[in-house]
Design a protein around this motif. Structure first.
Motif, PDB file in Angstrom:
ATOM      1  N   ALA A 120       0.815  -0.833   0.381  1.00  0.00           N
ATOM      2  CA  ALA A 120      -0.094   0.389  -0.108  1.00  0.00           C
ATOM      3  C   ALA A 120       0.334   1.638   0.317  1.00  0.00           C
ATOM      4  O   ALA A 120       2.020   0.997   0.817  1.00  0.00           O
ATOM      5  N   ASN A 121       0.748   1.783  -0.830  1.00  0.00           N
ATOM      6  CA  ASN A 121       1.267   3.239  -0.810  1.00  0.00           C
ATOM      7  C   ASN A 121       1.166   4.212  -0.092  1.00  0.00           C
ATOM      8  O   ASN A 121      -0.214   4.525   0.771  1.00  0.00           O
ATOM      9  N   VAL A 122       1.503   4.889   0.660  1.00  0.00           N
ATOM     10  CA  VAL A 122       1.560   5.518   2.728  1.00  0.00           C
ATOM     11  C   VAL A 122       0.674   6.622   1.719  1.00  0.00           C
ATOM     12  O   VAL A 122      -0.314   7.217   2.076  1.00  0.00           O
ATOM     13  N   HIS A 123       1.048   8.067   0.782  1.00  0.00           N
ATOM     14  CA  HIS A 123       0.413   8.628   0.174  1.00  0.00           C
ATOM     15  C   HIS A 123      -1.323   8.332   0.135  1.00  0.00           C
ATOM     16  O   HIS A 123      -1.476   9.313   0.245  1.00  0.00           O
ATOM     17  N   GLU A 124      -1.926   7.697  -0.457  1.00  0.00           N
ATOM     18  CA  GLU A 124      -2.998   7.408  -1.334  1.00  0.00           C
ATOM     19  C   GLU A 124      -3.879   6.718   0.047  1.00  0.00           C
ATOM     20  O   GLU A 124      -4.531   6.794   0.238  1.00  0.00           O
ATOM     21  N   GLU A 125      -3.084   6.124   1.106  1.00  0.00           N
ATOM     22  CA  GLU A 125      -3.786   5.533   2.370  1.00  0.00           C
ATOM     23  C   GLU A 125      -3.568   5.369   3.556  1.00  0.00           C
ATOM     24  O   GLU A 125      -4.441   5.670   4.698  1.00  0.00           O
ATOM     25  N   LYS A 126      -2.719   7.251   3.571  1.00  0.00           N
ATOM     26  CA  LYS A 126      -2.711   8.204   4.933  1.00  0.00           C
ATOM     27  C   LYS A 126      -4.318   7.563   5.607  1.00  0.00           C
ATOM     28  O   LYS A 126      -4.469   7.758   7.149  1.00  0.00           O
ATOM     29  N   HIS A 164      -6.847   6.129   5.521  1.00  0.00           N
ATOM     30  CA  HIS A 164      -7.496   4.763   5.707  1.00  0.00           C
ATOM     31  C   HIS A 164      -6.747   3.933   6.430  1.00  0.00           C
ATOM     32  O   HIS A 164      -6.644   2.697   6.087  1.00  0.00           O
ATOM     33  N   LEU A 165      -5.418   4.339   7.719  1.00  0.00           N
ATOM     34  CA  LEU A 165      -4.909   3.588   8.882  1.00  0.00           C
ATOM     35  C   LEU A 165      -5.848   2.532   8.546  1.00  0.00           C
ATOM     36  O   LEU A 165      -5.016   1.550   9.000  1.00  0.00           O
ATOM     37  N   SER A 166      -6.910   3.095   9.531  1.00  0.00           N
ATOM     38  CA  SER A 166      -7.795   2.319  10.992  1.00  0.00           C
ATOM     39  C   SER A 166      -7.975   0.742   9.685  1.00  0.00           C
ATOM     40  O   SER A 166      -8.745  -0.191  10.527  1.00  0.00           O
ATOM     41  N   ARG A 167      -8.648   1.066   8.761  1.00  0.00           N
ATOM     42  CA  ARG A 167      -8.510  -0.098   7.650  1.00  0.00           C
ATOM     43  C   ARG A 167      -7.629  -1.077   7.637  1.00  0.00           C
ATOM     44  O   ARG A 167      -7.918  -1.988   8.196  1.00  0.00           O
ATOM     45  N   LEU A 168      -6.384  -0.225   7.195  1.00  0.00           N
ATOM     46  CA  LEU A 168      -4.779  -1.437   7.193  1.00  0.00           C
ATOM     47  C   LEU A 168      -3.977  -1.961   8.418  1.00  0.00           C
ATOM     48  O   LEU A 168      -4.202  -3.147   8.354  1.00  0.00           O
ATOM     49  N   ILE A 218       0.621  -6.283   5.600  1.00  0.00           N
ATOM     50  CA  ILE A 218       0.724  -5.239   4.476  1.00  0.00           C
ATOM     51  C   ILE A 218       1.952  -4.360   4.885  1.00  0.00           C
ATOM     52  O   ILE A 218       2.386  -3.862   5.932  1.00  0.00           O
ATOM     53  N   ILE A 219       2.753  -3.841   3.246  1.00  0.00           N
ATOM     54  CA  ILE A 219       3.738  -3.862   3.312  1.00  0.00           C
ATOM     55  C   ILE A 219       3.221  -1.801   2.753  1.00  0.00           C
ATOM     56  O   ILE A 219       2.691  -2.235   1.967  1.00  0.00           O
TER      57      ILE A 219
END
Length: 76
Positions: A5-11, A13-17, A27-28
């Motif tokens: 997961a790209n940090v910039h795109e997923e920041k 959605h942290l709780s989902r990750l 999750i990398i």
């Protein structure tokens, strides 16, 4: 199985990750397309200590002073 997961795109959605990692998925997290960190579930926490769970008694000898040679050995 791991997911990147790209940090910039997923920041946002942290709780989902975190939920996915807690459920057992690895999750990398990637930063600028390069692997940066890994989210994995924690090992289960040990049970809390419960006073009085173990039976038995401490003999009176337990509270007696140690012999001088043993005391000296501890101080070296």
């Amino acid at each position: 199985m791991s997911t990147t997961a790209n940090v910039h795109e997923e920041k946002t959605h942290l709780s989902r990750l975190l939920k996915r990692a807690h459920d057992g998925e690895e999750i990398i997290l990637a930063k600028s397309g390069r692997p940066y960190a890994r989210l994995v579930p924690l090992e289960s926490t040990p049970a809390r200590r419960q006073p009085g769970r173990v039976t038995g008694r401490v003999e009176d000898a337990f509270f007696e002073s140690l012999p001088e040679d043993e005391l000296d050995a501890w101080e070296q």
